[in-house]
Design a protein around this motif. Structure first.
Motif, short mmCIF file in Angstrom:
data_model
loop_
_atom_site.label_atom_id
_atom_site.label_comp_id
_atom_site.label_asym_id
_atom_site.label_seq_id
_atom_site.Cartn_x
_atom_site.Cartn_y
_atom_site.Cartn_z
N GLN A 120 29.44 35.29 22.09
CA GLN A 120 30.89 35.22 22.21
C GLN A 120 31.39 34.05 23.03
OE1 GLN A 120 31.51 37.29 20.17
NE2 GLN A 120 30.40 39.17 20.47
N ASP A 152 32.81 30.09 22.85
CA ASP A 152 33.28 29.09 21.89
C ASP A 152 32.31 27.91 21.85
OD1 ASP A 152 35.43 30.60 21.20
OD2 ASP A 152 36.88 29.50 22.41
N GLY A 153 32.34 27.21 20.72
CA GLY A 153 31.40 26.13 20.48
C GLY A 153 31.52 24.98 21.47
N LEU A 160 28.44 23.96 23.78
CA LEU A 160 27.77 22.67 23.57
C LEU A 160 27.61 21.92 24.89
CD1 LEU A 160 26.56 20.42 21.82
CD2 LEU A 160 28.91 19.59 21.45
N ASP A 167 20.68 31.18 17.93
CA ASP A 167 21.67 31.44 16.89
C ASP A 167 22.41 30.22 16.36
OD1 ASP A 167 23.46 32.74 15.15
OD2 ASP A 167 24.86 33.21 16.75
N ARG A 168 23.00 29.41 17.24
CA ARG A 168 23.86 28.31 16.81
C ARG A 168 23.04 27.07 16.49
NH1 ARG A 168 29.82 28.78 17.31
NH2 ARG A 168 29.61 26.62 16.67
N LEU A 169 22.63 26.96 15.25
CA LEU A 169 21.91 25.79 14.77
C LEU A 169 22.71 24.52 15.02
CD1 LEU A 169 19.79 24.25 13.01
CD2 LEU A 169 21.09 25.03 11.01
N ASP A 170 24.02 24.59 14.84
CA ASP A 170 24.84 23.39 15.02
C ASP A 170 24.75 22.87 16.46
OD1 ASP A 170 26.28 25.65 15.80
OD2 ASP A 170 28.04 25.20 14.56
N ILE A 171 24.77 23.79 17.41
CA ILE A 171 24.69 23.39 18.81
C ILE A 171 23.29 22.89 19.13
CG2 ILE A 171 24.82 24.31 21.19
CD1 ILE A 171 27.32 25.86 20.21
N LEU A 230 21.44 21.23 17.01
CA LEU A 230 21.40 19.88 16.44
C LEU A 230 22.17 18.89 17.32
CD1 LEU A 230 22.04 20.76 12.68
CD2 LEU A 230 19.88 19.95 13.67
N LEU A 231 23.38 19.29 17.73
CA LEU A 231 24.24 18.36 18.47
C LEU A 231 23.76 18.12 19.90
CD1 LEU A 231 27.77 19.53 17.21
CD2 LEU A 231 26.51 17.49 16.49
N ASP A 262 20.98 36.61 11.89
CA ASP A 262 21.47 35.24 12.08
C ASP A 262 21.13 34.41 10.84
OD1 ASP A 262 22.45 35.89 14.62
OD2 ASP A 262 20.60 35.28 15.62
N LEU A 263 21.25 33.11 10.95
CA LEU A 263 20.90 32.22 9.85
C LEU A 263 19.45 32.45 9.44
CD1 LEU A 263 22.56 28.96 11.19
CD2 LEU A 263 23.46 30.55 9.47
N PRO A 264 19.14 32.42 8.16
CA PRO A 264 17.77 32.67 7.71
C PRO A 264 16.82 31.54 8.11
CG PRO A 264 19.22 32.23 5.83
CD PRO A 264 20.09 32.26 7.04
N VAL A 287 16.82 27.31 7.44
CA VAL A 287 16.90 26.41 8.60
C VAL A 287 15.68 25.50 8.62
CG1 VAL A 287 16.89 26.29 11.12
CG2 VAL A 287 18.27 28.04 9.96
N GLY A 294 25.67 35.00 11.77
CA GLY A 294 25.42 33.84 10.92
C GLY A 294 24.87 34.17 9.55
N GLY A 295 24.00 35.19 9.49
CA GLY A 295 23.38 35.54 8.21
C GLY A 295 24.40 35.95 7.16
N ARG A 350 31.94 27.00 12.49
CA ARG A 350 30.49 26.96 12.36
C ARG A 350 30.02 25.78 11.51
NH1 ARG A 350 27.21 31.56 14.32
NH2 ARG A 350 25.62 30.30 13.33
N ASP A 402 27.12 24.59 11.43
CA ASP A 402 25.83 24.87 10.80
C ASP A 402 26.01 25.55 9.44
OD1 ASP A 402 26.76 27.12 12.19
OD2 ASP A 402 24.91 27.43 13.33
N THR A 453 38.86 24.52 21.33
CA THR A 453 37.72 24.94 22.15
C THR A 453 36.44 25.06 21.33
OG1 THR A 453 38.26 27.28 21.86
CG2 THR A 453 39.16 26.17 23.81
N ASP A 454 36.48 24.54 20.11
CA ASP A 454 35.27 24.55 19.27
C ASP A 454 34.48 23.26 19.48
OD1 ASP A 454 35.93 27.06 18.22
OD2 ASP A 454 37.05 26.20 16.54
N LEU A 455 33.55 22.98 18.62
CA LEU A 455 32.78 21.74 18.72
C LEU A 455 33.73 20.54 18.65
CD1 LEU A 455 29.89 22.69 16.26
CD2 LEU A 455 29.84 22.73 18.76
N ARG A 472 28.19 12.43 13.84
CA ARG A 472 26.88 12.87 13.36
C ARG A 472 26.87 13.19 11.87
NH1 ARG A 472 22.87 15.06 16.73
NH2 ARG A 472 21.89 15.68 14.77
#
Ligand code: NI
Lengths: 211, 211
Positions: free
Chosen positions: A46, A48-49, A53, A74-78, A80-81, A93-95, A99, B49-50, B75, B77, B92-94, B102
């Motif tokens: 919970q 925020d991104g 980050l 969980d946050r693949l984007d974070i 990566l960044l 979560d993401l599979p 990923v 995410g899933g 998101r 990702d 407040t996000d990425l 990127r």
């Protein structure tokens, strides 16, 4: 990263908690790294991104300075960044398969509560599995209790490294490794310790003693 | 995607709601696309995410079948893994600057509540800004009310396209475009309509009529 480079780094695996103060989180993580933890996972539910980050970038730097692995939950984007070494995903979560196929350079960890989930994770290309909760824990009140038996059965079923998680104290760490774990993941026993550096050092002493 | 290809697609911009039933969301989105919406944004707060990725893949397919733009809120990702055209981030996000640098191939949208935020978004490399809430709305009870004045001021301040959002009904759509918006973003006026296809078609008729 070649596997031999990072499997050893799963040994004492710190997972952050959800305390709101980022400065506190970073200070505890830094002490834990000074105490010898070999991996740091940023787990924030919970948040925020944007702020997450920022915290990730800070922990990335701290982990690098101490030669530790840095993983984002969980946050693949974070992941990566922030330049994380990997991402850790739960069952909802993401599979892991997707990923891993899209970002093969990332270490991908999966939470498993059974031998079936651990085997599936390996099949999906996961680099390691986190098995637990090994012991009852307040951090995840609704967690499935696996005990050491399931962990030992996972060890027989899969070839990828296994990290035990859930209620692991310094006293219990040797039992978790003896049951087949390659590492112990810890939240409150370090994050809530009066002296996180000493707590981390105690885990390091106990786990490497039993190699 | 070249800008001329997608700016037109901001015209009638559907944002999903948080109803738990994915089948319902997909069915409404499909009707809205049949009614002519030009863009779909998947916005889900507090979903794992899933399941969110599964829904994203479904909406990606629907949007493509109708030649509409597909954007994922927050998101990055899930945007990347679902093959979305872009990602939309709040204050407040990425950070848009990092996302854009990127992943320059993604359309990056930013929510702005003031001229300052809109100008910053443009400076950060955003491809469009969503300005609002233009009108009071139940979807985001705590949203800042900008009115049409701020939207018009944003239009004068930035060169990137502007989408008005917040409480926009069919009756108000023409006013929002007249104030300078390149498109109208809609949640409940389509998602909660008795006939989402007819509601979408009404927006399409009203907005293209006023070109
Ligand atoms: Ni290597």
């Amino acid at each position: 990263m070649a596997r031999r480079d990072w499997t050893e780094k799963l040994r004492v695996y710190l997972v952050t908690d959800d305390r709101p103060d980022h400065g506190e989180v970073a200070a505890i993580v830094e002490q834990a790294l000074a105490g010898g933890v070999t991996c740091v996972q940023l787990r924030r539910k919970q948040e925020d991104g944007g702020p997450m980050l920022k915290l990730a970038l800070r922990l990335r730097e701290l982990a690098s300075a101490h030669g530790a692995l840095f993983i984002v939950n969980d946050r693949l984007d974070i992941a990566l960044l922030s330049g994380a070494d990997g991402v850790h995903v739960g069952q909802t979560d993401l599979p892991a398969s997707l990923v891993k196929s899209r970002f093969p350079e990332l270490v991908v960890g999966v939470s498993a509560r059974s031998v079936g989930e651990a085997a599936q994770a390996e099949h999906d290309g996961a680099d390691y599995v986190g098995v637990g909760s090994v012991y009852p824990t307040a951090t995840k009140g609704d967690a499935v209790l696996t005990g050491l038996d399931v962990l030992a059965a996972c060890k027989r079923a899969v070839r990828i490294p296994i990290v035990g998680i859930g209620g692991i104290t310094v006293e219990r760490a040797a039992d978790v490794l003896a049951a087949g774990a390659d590492g112990v993941a810890v939240v409150s026993a370090i994050m809530s310790a009066q002296d996180p550096k000493a707590a981390a050092a105690a885990f390091v002493g106990r786990t490497f003693m039993n190699t």
